[in-house]
Motif scaffolding. Structure first.
Motif, PDB file in Angstrom:
ATOM      1  N   GLN A   1     -67.987 -16.150   0.643  1.00  0.00           N
ATOM      2  CA  GLN A   1     -67.132 -15.959  -0.529  1.00  0.00           C
ATOM      3  C   GLN A   1     -67.605 -16.821  -1.694  1.00  0.00           C
ATOM      4  O   GLN A   1     -67.572 -16.385  -2.855  1.00  0.00           O
ATOM      5  CB  GLN A   1     -65.680 -16.303  -0.168  1.00  0.00           C
ATOM      6  CG  GLN A   1     -65.008 -15.285   0.738  1.00  0.00           C
ATOM      7  CD  GLN A   1     -63.615 -15.718   1.166  1.00  0.00           C
ATOM      8  OE1 GLN A   1     -63.374 -16.888   1.472  1.00  0.00           O
ATOM      9  NE2 GLN A   1     -62.689 -14.778   1.194  1.00  0.00           N
ATOM     10  N   LEU A   2     -68.044 -18.025  -1.394  1.00  0.00           N
ATOM     11  CA  LEU A   2     -68.570 -18.898  -2.442  1.00  0.00           C
ATOM     12  C   LEU A   2     -69.826 -18.308  -3.062  1.00  0.00           C
ATOM     13  O   LEU A   2     -69.983 -18.283  -4.292  1.00  0.00           O
ATOM     14  CB  LEU A   2     -68.838 -20.282  -1.866  1.00  0.00           C
ATOM     15  CG  LEU A   2     -69.244 -21.440  -2.800  1.00  0.00           C
ATOM     16  CD1 LEU A   2     -70.703 -21.396  -3.187  1.00  0.00           C
ATOM     17  CD2 LEU A   2     -68.378 -21.460  -4.053  1.00  0.00           C
ATOM     18  N   ILE A   3     -70.723 -17.799  -2.219  1.00  0.00           N
ATOM     19  CA  ILE A   3     -71.967 -17.214  -2.721  1.00  0.00           C
ATOM     20  C   ILE A   3     -71.679 -15.984  -3.577  1.00  0.00           C
ATOM     21  O   ILE A   3     -72.361 -15.740  -4.580  1.00  0.00           O
ATOM     22  CB  ILE A   3     -72.908 -16.905  -1.543  1.00  0.00           C
ATOM     23  CG1 ILE A   3     -73.487 -18.221  -1.000  1.00  0.00           C
ATOM     24  CG2 ILE A   3     -74.043 -15.969  -1.964  1.00  0.00           C
ATOM     25  CD1 ILE A   3     -74.257 -18.092   0.278  1.00  0.00           C
ATOM     26  N   GLU A   4     -70.647 -15.234  -3.209  1.00  0.00           N
ATOM     27  CA  GLU A   4     -70.250 -14.074  -4.025  1.00  0.00           C
ATOM     28  C   GLU A   4     -69.810 -14.492  -5.426  1.00  0.00           C
ATOM     29  O   GLU A   4     -69.909 -13.718  -6.375  1.00  0.00           O
ATOM     30  CB  GLU A   4     -69.104 -13.322  -3.338  1.00  0.00           C
ATOM     31  CG  GLU A   4     -69.496 -12.568  -2.077  1.00  0.00           C
ATOM     32  CD  GLU A   4     -70.102 -11.199  -2.367  1.00  0.00           C
ATOM     33  OE1 GLU A   4     -70.521 -10.949  -3.519  1.00  0.00           O
ATOM     34  OE2 GLU A   4     -70.159 -10.380  -1.441  1.00  0.00           O
ATOM     35  N   GLN A   5     -69.359 -15.723  -5.575  1.00  0.00           N
ATOM     36  CA  GLN A   5     -68.877 -16.203  -6.869  1.00  0.00           C
ATOM     37  C   GLN A   5     -69.974 -16.819  -7.736  1.00  0.00           C
ATOM     38  O   GLN A   5     -69.748 -17.120  -8.917  1.00  0.00           O
ATOM     39  CB  GLN A   5     -67.762 -17.231  -6.664  1.00  0.00           C
ATOM     40  CG  GLN A   5     -66.503 -16.656  -6.041  1.00  0.00           C
ATOM     41  CD  GLN A   5     -65.376 -17.665  -5.983  1.00  0.00           C
ATOM     42  OE1 GLN A   5     -65.153 -18.416  -6.931  1.00  0.00           O
ATOM     43  NE2 GLN A   5     -64.661 -17.703  -4.878  1.00  0.00           N
ATOM     44  N   LEU A   6     -71.164 -17.023  -7.179  1.00  0.00           N
ATOM     45  CA  LEU A   6     -72.222 -17.698  -7.931  1.00  0.00           C
ATOM     46  C   LEU A   6     -72.633 -16.977  -9.226  1.00  0.00           C
ATOM     47  O   LEU A   6     -72.906 -17.654 -10.227  1.00  0.00           O
ATOM     48  CB  LEU A   6     -73.442 -17.920  -7.032  1.00  0.00           C
ATOM     49  CG  LEU A   6     -73.314 -19.027  -5.981  1.00  0.00           C
ATOM     50  CD1 LEU A   6     -74.604 -19.184  -5.206  1.00  0.00           C
ATOM     51  CD2 LEU A   6     -72.895 -20.353  -6.609  1.00  0.00           C
ATOM     52  N   PRO A   7     -72.703 -15.635  -9.253  1.00  0.00           N
ATOM     53  CA  PRO A   7     -73.018 -14.996 -10.541  1.00  0.00           C
ATOM     54  C   PRO A   7     -72.019 -15.336 -11.643  1.00  0.00           C
ATOM     55  O   PRO A   7     -72.413 -15.555 -12.795  1.00  0.00           O
ATOM     56  CB  PRO A   7     -72.984 -13.502 -10.198  1.00  0.00           C
ATOM     57  CG  PRO A   7     -73.349 -13.447  -8.745  1.00  0.00           C
ATOM     58  CD  PRO A   7     -72.695 -14.651  -8.146  1.00  0.00           C
ATOM     59  N   GLU A   8     -70.728 -15.423 -11.304  1.00  0.00           N
ATOM     60  CA  GLU A   8     -69.723 -15.793 -12.306  1.00  0.00           C
ATOM     61  C   GLU A   8     -69.844 -17.269 -12.673  1.00  0.00           C
ATOM     62  O   GLU A   8     -69.696 -17.648 -13.847  1.00  0.00           O
ATOM     63  CB  GLU A   8     -68.322 -15.492 -11.780  1.00  0.00           C
ATOM     64  CG  GLU A   8     -67.179 -15.945 -12.683  1.00  0.00           C
ATOM     65  CD  GLU A   8     -67.162 -15.288 -14.059  1.00  0.00           C
ATOM     66  OE1 GLU A   8     -66.376 -15.735 -14.918  1.00  0.00           O
ATOM     67  OE2 GLU A   8     -67.942 -14.326 -14.294  1.00  0.00           O
TER      68      GLU A   8
ATOM     69  N   GLN B   1     -60.530 -23.427  -4.915  1.00  0.00           N
ATOM     70  CA  GLN B   1     -59.747 -22.192  -4.892  1.00  0.00           C
ATOM     71  C   GLN B   1     -59.812 -21.511  -3.529  1.00  0.00           C
ATOM     72  O   GLN B   1     -58.881 -20.790  -3.154  1.00  0.00           O
ATOM     73  CB  GLN B   1     -60.241 -21.235  -5.976  1.00  0.00           C
ATOM     74  CG  GLN B   1     -59.872 -21.685  -7.387  1.00  0.00           C
ATOM     75  CD  GLN B   1     -60.297 -20.681  -8.432  1.00  0.00           C
ATOM     76  OE1 GLN B   1     -61.455 -20.236  -8.451  1.00  0.00           O
ATOM     77  NE2 GLN B   1     -59.373 -20.300  -9.305  1.00  0.00           N
ATOM     78  N   LEU B   2     -60.889 -21.751  -2.796  1.00  0.00           N
ATOM     79  CA  LEU B   2     -61.013 -21.218  -1.438  1.00  0.00           C
ATOM     80  C   LEU B   2     -60.337 -22.135  -0.417  1.00  0.00           C
ATOM     81  O   LEU B   2     -60.448 -21.919   0.787  1.00  0.00           O
ATOM     82  CB  LEU B   2     -62.494 -21.042  -1.080  1.00  0.00           C
ATOM     83  CG  LEU B   2     -63.229 -19.951  -1.866  1.00  0.00           C
ATOM     84  CD1 LEU B   2     -64.732 -20.024  -1.616  1.00  0.00           C
ATOM     85  CD2 LEU B   2     -62.704 -18.560  -1.510  1.00  0.00           C
ATOM     86  N   GLN B   3     -59.639 -23.162  -0.914  1.00  0.00           N
ATOM     87  CA  GLN B   3     -58.836 -24.080  -0.101  1.00  0.00           C
ATOM     88  C   GLN B   3     -59.679 -24.884   0.899  1.00  0.00           C
ATOM     89  O   GLN B   3     -59.245 -25.167   2.021  1.00  0.00           O
ATOM     90  CB  GLN B   3     -57.713 -23.327   0.619  1.00  0.00           C
ATOM     91  CG  GLN B   3     -56.741 -22.657  -0.345  1.00  0.00           C
ATOM     92  CD  GLN B   3     -55.586 -21.956   0.353  1.00  0.00           C
ATOM     93  OE1 GLN B   3     -55.732 -21.469   1.471  1.00  0.00           O
ATOM     94  NE2 GLN B   3     -54.441 -21.909  -0.304  1.00  0.00           N
ATOM     95  N   VAL B   4     -60.870 -25.246   0.461  1.00  0.00           N
ATOM     96  CA  VAL B   4     -61.724 -26.111   1.282  1.00  0.00           C
ATOM     97  C   VAL B   4     -61.292 -27.563   1.068  1.00  0.00           C
ATOM     98  O   VAL B   4     -61.257 -28.038  -0.070  1.00  0.00           O
ATOM     99  CB  VAL B   4     -63.205 -25.945   0.905  1.00  0.00           C
ATOM    100  CG1 VAL B   4     -64.071 -26.916   1.695  1.00  0.00           C
ATOM    101  CG2 VAL B   4     -63.654 -24.512   1.149  1.00  0.00           C
ATOM    102  N   PRO B   5     -60.954 -28.295   2.136  1.00  0.00           N
ATOM    103  CA  PRO B   5     -60.562 -29.701   1.965  1.00  0.00           C
ATOM    104  C   PRO B   5     -61.760 -30.608   1.657  1.00  0.00           C
ATOM    105  O   PRO B   5     -62.894 -30.283   1.996  1.00  0.00           O
ATOM    106  CB  PRO B   5     -59.969 -30.072   3.342  1.00  0.00           C
ATOM    107  CG  PRO B   5     -59.798 -28.779   4.082  1.00  0.00           C
ATOM    108  CD  PRO B   5     -60.830 -27.838   3.526  1.00  0.00           C
TER     109      PRO B   5
END
Length: 302
Positions: A111-118, A164-168
């Motif tokens: 999910q994080l990698i999917e956000q890299l373009p933005e 935002q992905l709730q990673v502690p």
């Protein structure tokens, strides 16, 4: 000094320090899996930097296939580090630690990698804003290589996505690495729009619940902080919105302190060394009162 004495002192203190104290056990996650690695998290940021600013922080590749290959290699390493470090961090979430930690970590990494373009798009708007807000900047490369705000915002925008992905834990580690390096302290929970710039940057503080619009410019020493804290009936501090809302096209000059859940209206300018604790309407100009001139004799009246 006798070698026997040295060995005795070292061994005695190693034995003492190897025992977990009550406070240490109380603060430690219940599981015994490895904890996050600060070194690996620093590498994650470096990889993101190399992917987003590939021509600047990696050998420039004119061939599109070679460029894709290099970014692909970095992306594979990034995914591997992310899934492992996120799995370590999920120990700090009691609900997560009881489930499929490995599967959850892999999902979050993707999910994080999917956000890299933005993330990349936003960072290039920050470069654009900084270049146009500082006449000392001679080219975009100078901004990307040299300006602390770009390094800080790379850390922040990555950390914010993970937050935002709730990673502690990991988002805070990432932003504190930038804080230590640049003197700019941005909590990963803050929301910051596009075309954001901080000139100089040293001493800037942006709190967790702060909301910043687009085309906002800050100068060194600005604090967007809390004025007071709320507590529940048992005396526990509540994590509620307590930091300012800064609307679009606002400029805040050096050492201004904007405190509390107030709104600075769009297209406003806040002068330096101002203490603001009330809402400011759009198109406002807030500045210090004029200095009062007084004469002193022999130090009297100071």
């Amino acid at each position: 000094m006798q070698k026997e004495l040295v060995n005795e002192v070292l061994q005695r203190n190693v034995k003492a320090l190897a025992k977990h104290t009550k406070d240490e056990l109380r603060m430690m996650p219940a599981t015994e899996a490895p904890l996050p690695s600060v070194v690996d998290i620093r590498r994650i940021v470096e990889l993101v930097k190399c992917i987003i600013f590939s021509d600047y922080f990696h050998k420039r590749e004119a061939d599109a296939k070679m460029r894709s290959y290099v970014i692909g290699v970095n992306m594979e390493e990034l995914y591997d580090l992310l899934r492992r470090q996120v799995a370590c961090a999920l120990q700090f979430c009691e609900e997560c630690a009881e489930g499929d930690v490995k599967g959850a970590a892999e999902k979050i990494a993707l999910q994080l990698i999917e956000q890299l373009p933005e993330v990349k798009r936003l960072l290039y708007t920050d470069v654009e804003a900084m270049f146009h807000n500082d006449p000392a900047a001679t080219n975009y490369g100078e901004v990307i290589y040299c300006y602390p705000v770009i390094d800080t915002m790379t850390h922040y925008r990555l950390a914010h996505a993970l937050h935002q992905l709730q990673v502690p834990v990991i988002p805070r580690i990432i932003t504190e690495q930038a804080h230590s390096k640049t003197g700019i302290d941005i909590h990963p929970g803050a929301t910051i729009g596009e075309y954001f710039s901080i000139d100089h940057g040293t001493g800037v503080v942006i709190g967790e619940t702060c909301i910043i619009g687009s085309h906002v410019s800050l100068y060194q020493g600005v604090t967007l902080g809390a004025k007071s804290f709320k507590y529940d009936a048992e005396g526990n501090m509540l994590n509620v919105p307590r930091h300012p809302i800064i609307e679009d096209f606002v400029t805040i000059y050096s050492n201004a302190s904007i405190l509390g859940r107030i709104t600075i209206g769009h297209h406003s300018v806040i002068g330096g060394n101002i203490w603001v604790t009330n809402d400011i309407p759009p198109y406002s100009r807030v500045q210090q009162s004029k200095a009062v001139e007084s004469s002193f004799e022999g130090g009297l009246g100071i």
